[in-house]
Design an enzyme around this catalytic site. Sequence first.
Site, mmCIF file in Angstrom:
data_model
loop_
_atom_site.group_PDB
_atom_site.id
_atom_site.type_symbol
_atom_site.label_atom_id
_atom_site.label_comp_id
_atom_site.label_asym_id
_atom_site.label_seq_id
_atom_site.Cartn_x
_atom_site.Cartn_y
_atom_site.Cartn_z
ATOM 1 N N ASP A 24 0.814 -1.222 0.000
ATOM 2 C CA ASP A 24 0.000 0.000 0.000
ATOM 3 C C ASP A 24 0.848 1.273 0.000
ATOM 4 O OD1 ASP A 24 -2.458 1.280 -0.109
ATOM 5 O OD2 ASP A 24 -2.590 1.474 2.073
ATOM 6 N N ASN A 26 1.253 3.253 -3.012
ATOM 7 C CA ASN A 26 1.781 3.588 -4.341
ATOM 8 C C ASN A 26 1.236 4.929 -4.847
ATOM 9 O OD1 ASN A 26 2.921 1.068 -4.283
ATOM 10 N ND2 ASN A 26 1.550 0.147 -5.794
ATOM 11 N N ASN A 72 -10.706 -3.313 -5.449
ATOM 12 C CA ASN A 72 -9.923 -2.373 -6.268
ATOM 13 C C ASN A 72 -10.505 -2.166 -7.676
ATOM 14 O OD1 ASN A 72 -6.748 -3.373 -4.803
ATOM 15 N ND2 ASN A 72 -7.981 -1.574 -4.328
ATOM 16 N N ARG A 191 1.998 -4.038 6.967
ATOM 17 C CA ARG A 191 1.286 -3.075 6.129
ATOM 18 C C ARG A 191 2.063 -1.772 6.093
ATOM 19 N NH1 ARG A 191 -4.962 -1.909 4.782
ATOM 20 N NH2 ARG A 191 -4.524 -0.366 3.188
HETATM 21 C C1 IPE Z 1 -5.394 -2.807 0.063
HETATM 22 O O1 IPE Z 1 -5.078 -1.498 -0.219
HETATM 23 C C2 IPE Z 1 -5.403 -3.616 -1.209
HETATM 24 C C3 IPE Z 1 -4.102 -3.811 -1.826
HETATM 25 C C4 IPE Z 1 -2.977 -3.349 -1.393
HETATM 26 C C5 IPE Z 1 -4.108 -4.623 -3.011
HETATM 27 P P1 IPE Z 1 -6.207 -0.418 -0.518
HETATM 28 O O2 IPE Z 1 -5.502 0.860 -0.772
HETATM 29 O O3 IPE Z 1 -7.094 -0.912 -1.589
HETATM 30 O O4 IPE Z 1 -7.011 -0.414 0.845
HETATM 31 P P2 IPE Z 1 -7.868 0.711 1.543
HETATM 32 O O5 IPE Z 1 -8.820 1.244 0.510
HETATM 33 O O6 IPE Z 1 -6.921 1.762 2.007
HETATM 34 O O7 IPE Z 1 -8.525 0.022 2.694
HETATM 35 C C1 IPE Z 2 -1.570 -0.055 -3.409
HETATM 36 O O1 IPE Z 2 -1.344 1.306 -3.487
HETATM 37 C C2 IPE Z 2 -1.788 -0.697 -4.741
HETATM 38 C C3 IPE Z 2 -3.155 -1.207 -4.946
HETATM 39 C C4 IPE Z 2 -4.116 -1.169 -4.082
HETATM 40 C C5 IPE Z 2 -3.441 -1.799 -6.250
HETATM 41 P P1 IPE Z 2 -2.558 2.323 -3.558
HETATM 42 O O2 IPE Z 2 -2.895 2.539 -4.989
HETATM 43 O O3 IPE Z 2 -3.661 1.896 -2.698
HETATM 44 O O4 IPE Z 2 -1.862 3.613 -2.973
HETATM 45 P P2 IPE Z 2 -2.527 4.698 -2.030
HETATM 46 O O5 IPE Z 2 -3.045 3.970 -0.829
HETATM 47 O O6 IPE Z 2 -3.597 5.360 -2.812
HETATM 48 O O7 IPE Z 2 -1.404 5.614 -1.694
HETATM 49 MG MG MG Z 3 -4.134 2.266 -0.754
#
Ligand code: IPE
Ligand code: IPE
Ligand code: MG
Length: 246
Positions: A24, A26, A72, A191
């Site tokens: 998480d 990115n 997602n 995490r």
């Molecule tokens: C969890 O991250 C899912 C993955 C890393 C694949 P999210 O960014 O989707 O989770 P929330 O929305 O913060 O709970």
């Molecule tokens: C995790 O990073 C990747 C996926 C859930 C696919 P995010 O895209 O959730 O990154 P943030 O949480 O928005 O920074």
């Molecule tokens: Mg995220």
Amino acid sequence: MAAINQLKEDGGIIIPRHIAIILDGNGRWAKKRGLPRTAGHAAGAETFRKIATYCKNIGVQYLTVYAFSTENWSRPEEEVKSIMKLLDNYLHEAIATMERDHIRMKILGDVSALSPSLRAEIEETNEISGRYEGFQANICLNYGGRAEILQAAKRYAADLAAGRASGDITEAGFSSYMYSAGIPDPDLMIRPGGEKRISNFLLWQCAYSEFYFSDVLWPDFGTDELDRAIAEFNRRDRRFGGVKNG
Ligand code: IPE
Ligand code: IPE
Ligand code: MG
């Protein structure tokens, strides 16, 4: 790696057999740099390569990462497309290196919703993985903890109705219906990205995992941060509901 390996040699540290990571942060990593979110996903894929190699080198047996959740899909179409493209490229490249390095790889999740090319690559990685022993990387793709438990319950019910399963199924027996069948539960769940929630990851399997939350965004997550997580894991007292000896 040197630090952890030295400690291992000194008998001073336990390397978790199975580490799970929620990839998480990115999007925020990219935003901080004025880049599109997709650039964050590309950087995150690089971090995964580095951390997986490191885990293999220090003697972790299983690394399970959450790459794309069942929730997602609700992201903008462009972002979903670019994540799928990255996964496609990653698996394509991984197939060659798996053969070379004897790495096993498993995709956990409902793969039926994925593109034909991803599904073909997944089939190939499964076939290659069957030939080797040793380090295994599990990539959770279109994965949801609740969806996993639900599909397990449905498959068990079908087996029960067909007389292929017993009515008094055990926890171990039910585990064999999970995507993670045959994989031990994670010892350490990490995490990065600052959030302190599970976001529907490995709900059944993390019953007794140790949790490590880090504010480092996934693309910035280095081997030093993994060492910190492992050091913290070594300070935990895992009791599994029992009492401490002595
Ligand atoms: C969890 O991250 C899912 C993955 C890393 C694949 P999210 O960014 O989707 O989770 P929330 O929305 O913060 O709970
Ligand atoms: C995790 O990073 C990747 C996926 C859930 C696919 P995010 O895209 O959730 O990154 P943030 O949480 O928005 O920074
Ligand atoms: Mg995220």
